[in-house]
Design an enzyme around this catalytic site. Sequence first.
Site, PDB file in Angstrom:
ATOM      1  N   THR A 186      16.013  47.644  47.337  1.00 41.05           N
ATOM      2  CA  THR A 186      17.387  48.550  47.244  1.00 41.05           C
ATOM      3  C   THR A 186      17.814  49.977  47.317  1.00 41.05           C
ATOM      4  O   THR A 186      17.500  49.954  48.490  1.00 41.05           O
ATOM      5  CB  THR A 186      15.820  49.188  46.067  1.00 41.05           C
ATOM      6  OG1 THR A 186      16.617  49.676  44.913  1.00 41.05           O
ATOM      7  CG2 THR A 186      15.073  49.962  45.775  1.00 41.05           C
TER       8      THR A 186
ATOM      9  N   LYS B 276      20.630  48.887  51.004  1.00 37.55           N
ATOM     10  CA  LYS B 276      20.994  47.279  50.677  1.00 37.55           C
ATOM     11  C   LYS B 276      21.964  46.999  52.048  1.00 37.55           C
ATOM     12  O   LYS B 276      22.586  46.310  51.753  1.00 37.55           O
ATOM     13  CB  LYS B 276      21.798  47.322  49.058  1.00 37.55           C
ATOM     14  CG  LYS B 276      21.098  47.542  48.134  1.00 37.55           C
ATOM     15  CD  LYS B 276      20.765  47.484  47.019  1.00 37.55           C
ATOM     16  CE  LYS B 276      20.245  47.102  45.188  1.00 37.55           C
ATOM     17  NZ  LYS B 276      20.657  46.706  44.339  1.00 37.55           N
TER      18      LYS B 276
ATOM     19  N   ASN C 152      20.168  42.571  48.267  1.00 39.92           N
ATOM     20  CA  ASN C 152      19.170  42.847  47.377  1.00 39.92           C
ATOM     21  C   ASN C 152      18.177  42.113  47.707  1.00 39.92           C
ATOM     22  O   ASN C 152      16.737  42.279  47.313  1.00 39.92           O
ATOM     23  CB  ASN C 152      19.546  43.197  46.118  1.00 39.92           C
ATOM     24  CG  ASN C 152      19.602  42.337  45.356  1.00 39.92           C
ATOM     25  OD1 ASN C 152      19.517  41.308  45.642  1.00 39.92           O
ATOM     26  ND2 ASN C 152      19.529  42.350  44.315  1.00 39.92           N
TER      27      ASN C 152
ATOM     28  N   ASP D 290      22.441  40.802  42.242  1.00 40.84           N
ATOM     29  CA  ASP D 290      23.430  41.583  41.582  1.00 40.84           C
ATOM     30  C   ASP D 290      24.047  40.766  40.741  1.00 40.84           C
ATOM     31  O   ASP D 290      24.702  40.570  39.301  1.00 40.84           O
ATOM     32  CB  ASP D 290      22.945  43.144  41.833  1.00 40.84           C
ATOM     33  CG  ASP D 290      22.481  43.494  41.691  1.00 40.84           C
ATOM     34  OD1 ASP D 290      21.542  43.850  41.031  1.00 40.84           O
ATOM     35  OD2 ASP D 290      22.726  44.730  42.923  1.00 40.84           O
TER      36      ASP D 290
ATOM     37  N   GLY E 260      33.737  53.040  37.565  1.00 42.30           N
ATOM     38  CA  GLY E 260      32.416  52.898  38.426  1.00 42.30           C
ATOM     39  C   GLY E 260      32.953  52.509  39.868  1.00 42.30           C
ATOM     40  O   GLY E 260      33.092  51.245  39.146  1.00 42.30           O
TER      41      GLY E 260
ATOM     42  N   GLY F  77      30.957  52.183  42.843  1.00 42.11           N
ATOM     43  CA  GLY F  77      30.069  52.133  43.414  1.00 42.11           C
ATOM     44  C   GLY F  77      29.238  50.655  43.716  1.00 42.11           C
ATOM     45  O   GLY F  77      29.693  49.353  43.735  1.00 42.11           O
ATOM     46  N   GLY F  78      27.883  50.761  44.110  1.00 44.31           N
ATOM     47  CA  GLY F  78      26.736  49.384  45.131  1.00 44.31           C
ATOM     48  C   GLY F  78      27.179  48.260  43.792  1.00 44.31           C
ATOM     49  O   GLY F  78      27.593  47.485  43.592  1.00 44.31           O
TER      50      GLY F  78
ATOM     51  N   TYR G 109      19.834  50.813  31.959  1.00 40.89           N
ATOM     52  CA  TYR G 109      18.719  49.619  31.655  1.00 40.89           C
ATOM     53  C   TYR G 109      17.949  50.871  30.959  1.00 40.89           C
ATOM     54  O   TYR G 109      17.371  50.081  30.094  1.00 40.89           O
ATOM     55  CB  TYR G 109      18.077  48.804  32.962  1.00 40.89           C
ATOM     56  CG  TYR G 109      18.014  49.444  33.918  1.00 40.89           C
ATOM     57  CD1 TYR G 109      16.507  50.003  33.892  1.00 40.89           C
ATOM     58  CD2 TYR G 109      18.456  49.383  34.492  1.00 40.89           C
ATOM     59  CE1 TYR G 109      16.406  49.990  35.342  1.00 40.89           C
ATOM     60  CE2 TYR G 109      17.982  49.443  36.494  1.00 40.89           C
ATOM     61  CZ  TYR G 109      17.024  50.075  36.686  1.00 40.89           C
ATOM     62  OH  TYR G 109      16.698  50.162  37.501  1.00 40.89           O
TER      63      TYR G 109
ATOM     64  N   GLY H  99      22.183  46.536  30.305  1.00 42.63           N
ATOM     65  CA  GLY H  99      21.670  46.327  31.726  1.00 42.63           C
ATOM     66  C   GLY H  99      19.953  45.313  31.903  1.00 42.63           C
ATOM     67  O   GLY H  99      20.380  45.278  32.719  1.00 42.63           O
TER      68      GLY H  99
HETATM   69  P1  NAP Z   1      26.196  54.307  42.737  1.00 47.32           P
HETATM   70  O1  NAP Z   1      26.981  53.854  44.165  1.00 47.32           O
HETATM   71  O2  NAP Z   1      26.166  55.694  42.833  1.00 47.32           O
HETATM   72  O3  NAP Z   1      27.337  54.679  41.789  1.00 47.32           O
HETATM   73  C1  NAP Z   1      28.230  54.969  41.108  1.00 47.32           C
HETATM   74  C2  NAP Z   1      29.152  55.006  40.506  1.00 47.32           C
HETATM   75  O4  NAP Z   1      29.791  56.125  39.409  1.00 47.32           O
HETATM   76  C3  NAP Z   1      30.001  56.190  41.451  1.00 47.32           C
HETATM   77  O5  NAP Z   1      31.642  55.287  41.755  1.00 47.32           O
HETATM   78  C4  NAP Z   1      29.947  57.421  40.832  1.00 47.32           C
HETATM   79  O6  NAP Z   1      30.817  58.337  41.207  1.00 47.32           O
HETATM   80  C5  NAP Z   1      29.919  56.953  39.436  1.00 47.32           C
HETATM   81  N1  NAP Z   1      29.778  58.350  38.294  1.00 47.32           N
HETATM   82  C6  NAP Z   1      28.584  58.888  38.914  1.00 47.32           C
HETATM   83  N2  NAP Z   1      27.896  59.373  38.073  1.00 47.32           N
HETATM   84  C7  NAP Z   1      29.244  59.960  37.198  1.00 47.32           C
HETATM   85  C8  NAP Z   1      29.474  60.280  36.209  1.00 47.32           C
HETATM   86  N3  NAP Z   1      29.001  61.241  35.299  1.00 47.32           N
HETATM   87  N4  NAP Z   1      31.052  60.167  35.557  1.00 47.32           N
HETATM   88  C9  NAP Z   1      31.841  58.948  36.833  1.00 47.32           C
HETATM   89  N5  NAP Z   1      31.433  58.476  37.117  1.00 47.32           N
HETATM   90  C10 NAP Z   1      30.645  59.037  37.618  1.00 47.32           C
HETATM   91  O7  NAP Z   1      24.924  53.913  41.569  1.00 47.32           O
HETATM   92  P2  NAP Z   1      25.131  51.962  41.836  1.00 47.32           P
HETATM   93  O8  NAP Z   1      23.879  51.395  42.383  1.00 47.32           O
HETATM   94  O9  NAP Z   1      26.515  51.405  41.288  1.00 47.32           O
HETATM   95  O10 NAP Z   1      24.434  52.459  40.104  1.00 47.32           O
HETATM   96  C11 NAP Z   1      25.137  52.505  38.843  1.00 47.32           C
HETATM   97  C12 NAP Z   1      24.399  52.102  37.713  1.00 47.32           C
HETATM   98  O11 NAP Z   1      24.608  50.767  37.039  1.00 47.32           O
HETATM   99  C13 NAP Z   1      22.991  52.643  37.824  1.00 47.32           C
HETATM  100  O12 NAP Z   1      23.196  53.441  36.429  1.00 47.32           O
HETATM  101  C14 NAP Z   1      21.971  52.154  38.088  1.00 47.32           C
HETATM  102  O13 NAP Z   1      20.772  51.902  37.259  1.00 47.32           O
HETATM  103  C15 NAP Z   1      22.540  51.484  36.795  1.00 47.32           C
HETATM  104  N6  NAP Z   1      21.964  49.173  37.833  1.00 47.32           N
HETATM  105  C16 NAP Z   1      22.016  48.589  37.416  1.00 47.32           C
HETATM  106  C17 NAP Z   1      22.117  47.352  37.756  1.00 47.32           C
HETATM  107  C18 NAP Z   1      20.890  46.469  36.488  1.00 47.32           C
HETATM  108  O14 NAP Z   1      20.513  45.451  36.945  1.00 47.32           O
HETATM  109  N7  NAP Z   1      21.362  46.349  35.919  1.00 47.32           N
HETATM  110  C19 NAP Z   1      22.134  47.032  39.216  1.00 47.32           C
HETATM  111  C20 NAP Z   1      22.274  47.922  39.729  1.00 47.32           C
HETATM  112  C21 NAP Z   1      22.579  48.934  39.243  1.00 47.32           C
HETATM  113  P3  NAP Z   1      31.327  58.516  42.475  1.00 47.32           P
HETATM  114  O15 NAP Z   1      31.320  58.085  43.801  1.00 47.32           O
HETATM  115  O16 NAP Z   1      32.737  60.020  42.487  1.00 47.32           O
HETATM  116  O17 NAP Z   1      30.117  60.282  42.351  1.00 47.32           O
END
Ligand code: NAP
Length: 258
Positions: A42, A46, A67, A82, A106, A108-109, A203, A224
């Site tokens: 995690t 990753k 992952n 994912d 967004g 990110g990952g 989620y 999610g």
């Molecule tokens: P991450 O790599 O930290 O990426 C987050 C993204 O969201 C980045 O582009 C970040 O922009 C943007 N962001 C953060 N805060 C923000 C805000 N207030 N306004 C606008 N953009 C914002 O995180 P991640 O791993 O991709 O995870 C993202 C979400 O998906 C989390 O809530 C996580 O729990 C969820 N998730 C769910 C699953 C599932 O199986 N359901 C799997 C993976 C992740 P900056 O770079 O500018 O900060």
Amino acid sequence: MNEGYHARGLDYVYLAFKVEEKDVGKAVEAIRALGMAGANVTIPFKSKVIPFLDAIEESAKAIGAVNTIVNKKGKLVGYNTDCLGAMAALQEAGVNTRAKKAVVIGAGGASRAVCYALLKQKTRVVVFDRENGKASSLALEMRRKTGESISNYLMNNENLEWEISDADVLVNATPVGMWPKQEATPVPPGVLRKELAVFDLVYKPRFTKLLKTAKQKGCKTIFGESMLFYQGIAGFELITGKKAPLKQMKKALLKVLR
Ligand code: NAP
């Protein structure tokens, strides 16, 4: 996972290990040394595990994140479940994205995994981020790796309104709306139309503010929680080589989340 192993009568146990960044290589090597069947990885490791693996499956390579690691007779192979989880969640909700348009918020990952999954379905993807740099490099890299159509925009109300106005699917791949800041929403409510399917990767809570508003507007909603469930199912099946017991594993997941 343990409930799943138990239900299938498999002699496996799922354990959590806290690993320091300096020990990532040693932790991966331990999978082989201890004869473990596999492992899940995690954040924040990753991407960091990749150089220590023997092979990386195509989607994990394109996403740039692993992952799930499977120990195939001493050969460690990295996967990304994912993207499989995201597609399964959309399918379960009856959303077909083939040749449709998706807006992903967004960069990110999680966004990388979802964008890749959508592009493999020939979905036209538009990705938004508050910092143009991240979304543009994501789009550039994915376009190069898949040859499919993906563009990027800076996140502001005007751009969001314009791009969502003819989209079929909206995906929140930011943590906005996640517990304990449940009142936040990644897009202004006015951009939601009933023709839009809205998928929130957050989620916890299950019904985010975004999904609640989407439901009120008559949109199809995708949880999610569903992606989380199916990425776990894919991991179970990759590591054990057996069909996962869906009912028991769903019950176990809900017990943890609720
Ligand atoms: P991450 O790599 O930290 O990426 C987050 C993204 O969201 C980045 O582009 C970040 O922009 C943007 N962001 C953060 N805060 C923000 C805000 N207030 N306004 C606008 N953009 C914002 O995180 P991640 O791993 O991709 O995870 C993202 C979400 O998906 C989390 O809530 C996580 O729990 C969820 N998730 C769910 C699953 C599932 O199986 N359901 C799997 C993976 C992740 P900056 O770079 O500018 O900060």
